[in-house]
Design an enzyme around this catalytic site. Structure first.
Site, PDB file in Angstrom:
ATOM      1  N   CYS A  42      44.259 -99.418  72.270  1.00  0.00           N
ATOM      2  CA  CYS A  42      43.558 -98.546  71.314  1.00  0.00           C
ATOM      3  C   CYS A  42      44.543 -97.716  70.477  1.00  0.00           C
ATOM      4  O   CYS A  42      44.206 -97.293  69.378  1.00  0.00           O
ATOM      5  CB  CYS A  42      42.603 -97.628  72.059  1.00  0.00           C
ATOM      6  SG  CYS A  42      43.387 -96.707  73.390  1.00  0.00           S
TER       7      CYS A  42
ATOM      8  N   ASP B 165      46.053 -98.896  77.919  1.00  0.00           N
ATOM      9  CA  ASP B 165      45.954 -97.589  77.250  1.00  0.00           C
ATOM     10  C   ASP B 165      47.006 -96.687  77.892  1.00  0.00           C
ATOM     11  O   ASP B 165      47.565 -97.034  78.949  1.00  0.00           O
ATOM     12  CB  ASP B 165      44.526 -97.042  77.482  1.00  0.00           C
ATOM     13  CG  ASP B 165      44.276 -95.675  76.826  1.00  0.00           C
ATOM     14  OD1 ASP B 165      45.035 -95.296  75.910  1.00  0.00           O
ATOM     15  OD2 ASP B 165      43.316 -94.991  77.242  1.00  0.00           O
TER      16      ASP B 165
ATOM     17  N   ARG C 250      34.702 -85.252  68.408  1.00  0.00           N
ATOM     18  CA  ARG C 250      35.691 -85.687  69.405  1.00  0.00           C
ATOM     19  C   ARG C 250      36.025 -84.488  70.278  1.00  0.00           C
ATOM     20  O   ARG C 250      36.374 -83.425  69.762  1.00  0.00           O
ATOM     21  CB  ARG C 250      36.977 -86.205  68.753  1.00  0.00           C
ATOM     22  CG  ARG C 250      38.121 -86.314  69.778  1.00  0.00           C
ATOM     23  CD  ARG C 250      39.363 -86.963  69.253  1.00  0.00           C
ATOM     24  NE  ARG C 250      39.177 -88.384  69.097  1.00  0.00           N
ATOM     25  CZ  ARG C 250      40.182 -89.257  68.983  1.00  0.00           C
ATOM     26  NH1 ARG C 250      41.432 -88.846  69.024  1.00  0.00           N
ATOM     27  NH2 ARG C 250      39.940 -90.532  68.842  1.00  0.00           N
TER      28      ARG C 250
ATOM     29  N   ARG D 235      39.127-100.108  63.062  1.00  0.00           N
ATOM     30  CA  ARG D 235      38.460 -98.841  63.345  1.00  0.00           C
ATOM     31  C   ARG D 235      37.690 -98.364  62.108  1.00  0.00           C
ATOM     32  O   ARG D 235      36.575 -97.887  62.200  1.00  0.00           O
ATOM     33  CB  ARG D 235      39.482 -97.761  63.747  1.00  0.00           C
ATOM     34  CG  ARG D 235      40.258 -98.005  65.032  1.00  0.00           C
ATOM     35  CD  ARG D 235      39.372 -98.073  66.250  1.00  0.00           C
ATOM     36  NE  ARG D 235      38.460 -96.947  66.325  1.00  0.00           N
ATOM     37  CZ  ARG D 235      38.810 -95.685  66.648  1.00  0.00           C
ATOM     38  NH1 ARG D 235      40.054 -95.408  66.973  1.00  0.00           N
ATOM     39  NH2 ARG D 235      37.918 -94.723  66.699  1.00  0.00           N
TER      40      ARG D 235
ATOM     41  N   GLN E 180      35.632 -97.108  69.170  1.00  0.00           N
ATOM     42  CA  GLN E 180      36.778 -97.981  69.470  1.00  0.00           C
ATOM     43  C   GLN E 180      36.293 -99.359  69.937  1.00  0.00           C
ATOM     44  O   GLN E 180      36.889-100.392  69.602  1.00  0.00           O
ATOM     45  CB  GLN E 180      37.632 -97.317  70.564  1.00  0.00           C
ATOM     46  CG  GLN E 180      38.844 -98.126  70.996  1.00  0.00           C
ATOM     47  CD  GLN E 180      39.966 -98.102  69.967  1.00  0.00           C
ATOM     48  OE1 GLN E 180      40.341 -97.060  69.481  1.00  0.00           O
ATOM     49  NE2 GLN E 180      40.505 -99.274  69.632  1.00  0.00           N
TER      50      GLN E 180
ATOM     51  N   HIS F 145      34.471 -93.979  74.478  1.00  0.00           N
ATOM     52  CA  HIS F 145      35.046 -94.077  73.126  1.00  0.00           C
ATOM     53  C   HIS F 145      34.336 -95.229  72.395  1.00  0.00           C
ATOM     54  O   HIS F 145      34.924 -96.285  72.151  1.00  0.00           O
ATOM     55  CB  HIS F 145      36.555 -94.330  73.245  1.00  0.00           C
ATOM     56  CG  HIS F 145      37.319 -94.074  71.989  1.00  0.00           C
ATOM     57  ND1 HIS F 145      36.749 -93.561  70.837  1.00  0.00           N
ATOM     58  CD2 HIS F 145      38.641 -94.252  71.697  1.00  0.00           C
ATOM     59  CE1 HIS F 145      37.684 -93.448  69.906  1.00  0.00           C
ATOM     60  NE2 HIS F 145      38.829 -93.859  70.394  1.00  0.00           N
TER      61      HIS F 145
END
Ligand code: CP
Ligand code: NVA
Length: 332
Positions: A270, A229, A106, A315, A136, A133
């Site tokens: 998310c 988001d 990440r 997730r 996700q 991402h």
């Protein structure tokens, strides 16, 4: 389906069939976990998790998923390694792939995770970059499938900064899977033209549609999924808050938005989310700009429309599927 040895950097690299396979594998692994059926088929393997940005969901998902698969885990925190400071990405990749069976990364630019993958002999998994991402996405699609019973044909409206990792990734995923993607935001927050063109090609194959609108009423009308988001992402400077609040406040997810959406519409995010003053940043920004909430109202976040905690749980199941498939477990 055999995904052994593959990197997982962006869903642009995966076919619709491969994406759907990973979602189904995740559902299977979730079912096994709920029934207490062990899945520790990767005993003896080890993975390393590199986080140059902070995380709750992604880190915990990789760790729990790795333990459930029987693997060992090393976590390198944003300050806890030599990466980038004393050692290049290329050297790091060559060192870590001598010791580990898979590498999660990440961080900032997508080019960094690509370079890591180029120099690594083992699968590299993107745990979030500025641009994408992908893990996700699998969790979001599994949640949509569980909640709505289908993926293809679903209308998903993304409200907010559609040029960043979440907007880009959702557009790619919807385009690949035959969904109706709407970016509902001021024009300058629409995704990059080149990426839009690429997604239009995917859409021709899948039957997806891509719509870009500044009009909230039109963009959210009849939507099956309303998605948002944070307005300022990790790594962005604090001084962008002023323009984001000014530009994106009209695109906040409110009860009016949810009522304008389809009858069975759900709300996804998310996470983490600024929907109240219970966080340091939420409180600081809230007090400074006189806001009670930001990208979503607390009312929507806590309402029955909201499936954000099912999404967060997914997730873990989907990341487990990615590791299992690319490390060669459960291949058909
Ligand atoms: N959604 C998500 O990636 O959360 P974290 O930043 O907590 O990992
Ligand atoms: N856009 C957000 C997503 C967090 C999961 C960020 O990059 O901070």
């Amino acid at each position: 389906m055999n995904l052994k040895g593959r990197d997982f950097l962006t869903l642009k690299d995966y076919t619709p069939e491969e994406i759907l396979y990973l979602i189904d594998l995740a559902a299977e692994l979730k079912d096994k976990k709920k029934k207490g059926i062990p899945t520790d088929v990767l005993r003896g393997k080890n993975v390393v998790l590199i986080f140059e940005k902070t995380s709750t969901r992604t880190r915990c998902s990789f760790e729990v998923a790795a333990y459930d698969l029987g693997m060992g885990v090393t976590y390198l925190d944003p300050a806890g390694s030599q990466i980038g400071k004393k050692e290049s990405i290329a050297d790091t990749a060559r060192v870590l792939s001598r010791m580990y069976d898979g590498i999660e990364y990440r961080g900032y630019g997508q080019t960094i995770v690509e370079e890591l993958a180029n120099f690594s002999d083992v699968p590299v998994w993107n745990g979030l970059t500025n641009e994408y991402h992908p893990t996700q996405m699998l969790a979001d699609m599994l949640t949509i499938k569980e909640q709505l019973g289908r993926i293809k044909g679903v209308k998903l409206t993304y409200m907010g900064d559609a040029r960043y990792n979440m907007g880009n990734s959702l557009m790619v995923t919807c385009a690949k899977l035959g969904m109706h993607f709407v970016a509902c935001a001021p024009k300058r927050y629409f995704p990059d033209e080149e990426l839009i063109r690429q997604c239009e090609e995917y859409a021709k194959e899948s039957g997806a549609t891509l719509t870009f609108t500044e009009d909230v009423e039109e963009g959210t009308k009849g939507a099956d999924v309303i998605y948002t988001d944070v307005w300022v992402s990790m790594g962005e400077p604090d001084n962008v808050w002023v323009e984001r609040i000014k530009d994106l406040t009209p695109y906040r997810v409110t009860m009016d938005v949810m009522k304008n959406a389809g009858e069975d519409a759900i709300f996804l995010h998310c996470l983490p989310s600024y929907h109240d003053h219970k966080t340091t940043i939420g409180r600081e920004i809230g007090v400074k700009f006189g806001l009670k909430e930001m990208e979503v109202t607390d009312e929507v976040f806590e309402s029955s429309y909201s499936r954000v905690f099912d999404e967060a749980e997914n997730r873990m199941h989907t990341i487990k599927a990615v590791m299992a498939a690319t490390l060669g477990a459960f291949s058909e």
